[in-house]
Design an enzyme around this catalytic site. Structure first.
Site, PDB file in Angstrom:
ATOM      1  N   SER A  74       1.843 -14.769  49.867  1.00  0.00           N
ATOM      2  CA  SER A  74       0.636 -15.299  49.246  1.00  0.00           C
ATOM      3  C   SER A  74       0.464 -16.799  49.483  1.00  0.00           C
ATOM      4  O   SER A  74      -0.636 -17.315  49.299  1.00  0.00           O
ATOM      5  CB  SER A  74       0.641 -14.996  47.745  1.00  0.00           C
ATOM      6  OG  SER A  74       1.861 -15.415  47.173  1.00  0.00           O
ATOM      7  N   ASP A  93       2.299 -21.301  37.279  1.00  0.00           N
ATOM      8  CA  ASP A  93       2.422 -21.195  38.726  1.00  0.00           C
ATOM      9  C   ASP A  93       2.673 -22.570  39.341  1.00  0.00           C
ATOM     10  O   ASP A  93       1.752 -23.377  39.474  1.00  0.00           O
ATOM     11  CB  ASP A  93       1.143 -20.554  39.284  1.00  0.00           C
ATOM     12  CG  ASP A  93       1.218 -20.310  40.787  1.00  0.00           C
ATOM     13  OD1 ASP A  93       2.195 -20.750  41.412  1.00  0.00           O
ATOM     14  OD2 ASP A  93       0.281 -19.678  41.318  1.00  0.00           O
ATOM     15  N   HIS A 124       2.166 -21.675  44.148  1.00  0.00           N
ATOM     16  CA  HIS A 124       0.930 -21.745  44.935  1.00  0.00           C
ATOM     17  C   HIS A 124       0.264 -23.102  44.734  1.00  0.00           C
ATOM     18  O   HIS A 124       0.723 -23.893  43.916  1.00  0.00           O
ATOM     19  CB  HIS A 124      -0.021 -20.616  44.505  1.00  0.00           C
ATOM     20  CG  HIS A 124       0.563 -19.267  44.731  1.00  0.00           C
ATOM     21  ND1 HIS A 124       1.191 -18.562  43.737  1.00  0.00           N
ATOM     22  CD2 HIS A 124       0.651 -18.527  45.845  1.00  0.00           C
ATOM     23  CE1 HIS A 124       1.640 -17.423  44.237  1.00  0.00           C
ATOM     24  NE2 HIS A 124       1.333 -17.373  45.521  1.00  0.00           N
TER      25      HIS A 124
END
Ligand SMILES: *[C@@H]1O[C@H](CO)[C@@H](O)[C@H](O)[C@H]1NC(C)=O
Ligand SMILES: *[C@@H]1O[C@H](CO)[C@@H](O)[C@H](O)[C@H]1NC(C)=O
Ligand SMILES: *[C@@H]1O[C@H](CO)[C@@H](O)[C@H](O)[C@H]1NC(C)=O
Length: 407
Positions: free
Chosen positions: A137, A382, A385
């Site tokens: 990702s 997170d 990312h």
């Protein structure tokens, strides 16, 4: 689907040992004929300024990968209103991130300038060509940044979608440019063998000597293949070779030796590069996008760790340590071997070395702003990312510079 890693607590005792090991590795790799590693760094942080690499791989040019972040009053080049390709979890402004200073920096290589991404130039260069991202990702994160950076000139149309929607091909009809992402978080064949697993976070089987044909069978169709891997190696893994389980990482099986995540990581890259070098019909340029550090502070992803900083850290404050340093070192070692083996077969390799720059951007992640505050999600905070827009846009500034140098 974004389910991510567990980062093993950092053992105090392991620090000096890892350091000695890494230092030894750097020692054994350093030589004047080696373009990637110049003489010995005195500390892991010092390794960065000592490496000198240019976008084309030729010596004597500016190393666009070492430098610092400098204020950029122009701000972001797109917003969540102008670009539809921002994935929900990376749409930080939508979910109430209070500060927007993190989009007002640009990467300034030491000794030269890195021009801001010019979408028209990119599409002109890529007319009749194709780029594929292979990875997880974070690879998708970069592809979405690229779609947003290109959006003032053209939006693509999806021309193919894998059944799981994780691999996609896009077509820029007006510029005859193809962009693709191939989902392959382990680069080799893998399967989720147990959705629960010992840490309640899934247990994956990695077949270290088997290609992930979902991408290797398609590289002939691409002019550039950008390979990356990283954060999925923080999960519990079982390693298979010649069809037999040979060991694992954090799998808690009594009959299997813990070979560490590094064993699997090294073999995964080795196998991926072997596939690339062995593929007869492939004429493309292979780009390794190096490991992008995460920045959890005060805990890990599942123990309250956050990344609340609002600006970059200075170049001398960024120190890559522990697991992240080790993964990065393994990548560079395997890349170098692949490049040497590939050169004899006329293969081209380039390094998109984002690690030194991203190490300095603890402020660039969604942290708690990847979802609504009341939402319960798997990756609570997170710090892996990157917000869009955000510092990851610089990866495509660097990529364009490399493509330009490659002509
Ligand atoms: C974009 O971000 C703003 C905050 O800057 C937010 O109010 C809005 O909902 C977001 N829009 C979309 C389409 O994501
Ligand atoms: C698009 O690019 C491909 C690959 O270079 C080429 O074969 C094809 O003729 C091009 N199509 C057009 C319409 O220019
Ligand atoms: C290890 O034990 C598990 C069950 O406890 C079994 O399924 C597996 O095949 C064993 N692996 C090896 C390599 O013997």
């Amino acid at each position: 689907m974004v389910r991510l890693q567990e980062v093993t607590p950092y053992l105090v005792l392991a620090v000096p040992l890892t350091f000695i090991l890494i230092t030894t590795l750097f020692f054994s790799l350093s030589s004047t004929t080696n373009p990637i590693f110049l003489p010995l760094p005195t500390s892991p942080a010092a390794a960065f300024p000592l490496r000198r690499r240019s976008p084309s791989g030729r010596p004597g040019e500016c190393d666009i990968f070492s430098g610092e972040w400098v204020p950029d009053p122009r701000g972001p080049r797109y917003t969540n209103r102008t670009c539809w390709a921002i994935q929900e979890h990376q749409n930080c402004m939508k979910y109430g991130r209070p500060d927007d200073g993190f989009v007002k920096w640009r990467w300034k290589p030491e000794g030269c300038e890195l021009p801001a991404f010019d979408p028209a130039q990119f599409l002109r260069l890529m007319r009749g060509k194709s780029v594929a991202f292979v990875g997880d990702s974070v690879a998708r994160n970069q592809m979405q940044s690229l779609i947003c950076l290109l959006s003032p000139v053209e939006y693509p149309e999806a021309i193919w979608n894998a059944p799981d929607q994780q691999s996609i091909r896009w077509r820029y009809a007006a510029h005859n440019f193809t962009l693709a992402i191939f989902w392959s978080p382990y680069l080799v064949r893998s399967a989720e063998s147990d959705p629960v697993g010992p840490t309640n976070n899934g247990l994956f089987s990695m077949y270290l000597d088997e290609l992930d044909e979902q991408w290797t069978n398609h590289i002939d169709e691409f002019d550039y293949v950008v390979v990356s891997a990283g954060h999925w190696f923080f999960r519990p893994l079982v390693f298979y070779e010649s069809g037999r389980a040979v060991g694992c990482y954090m799998c808690l099986a009594k009959n299997l030796t813990d070979l560490t995540r590094y064993y699997g990581y090294r073999k995964a890259f080795r196998m991926a590069f072997k596939a690339i070098n062995g593929r007869k019909g492939y004429r493309g340029v292979t780009i390794l996008r190096t490991f992008a550090p995460s920045h959890f502070e005060g805990g890990m992803w599942n123990t309250g760790g956050r990344c609340d900083r609002t600006g970059p850290v200075r170049a001398d404050e960024g120190v890559l340590r522990g697991a992240q340093l080790k993964l990065y070192t393994i990548q560079l070692e395997e890349f170098q071997k692949a490049e040497e083996a590939g050169r004899r077969r006329g293969r081209s390799y380039r390094l998109l070395d984002v690690t030194p720059a991203m190490l300095l951007r603890p402020d660039g992640h969604p942290s708690v702003y990847g979802h609504r505050p009341e939402e319960r999600v798997k990756l609570y905070n997170d710090c892996v990312h990157w917000c869009l827009p955000g510092p990851i846009d610089a990866w495509n500034d660097l990529l364009l510079k490399m493509l330009e140098a490659d002509r």
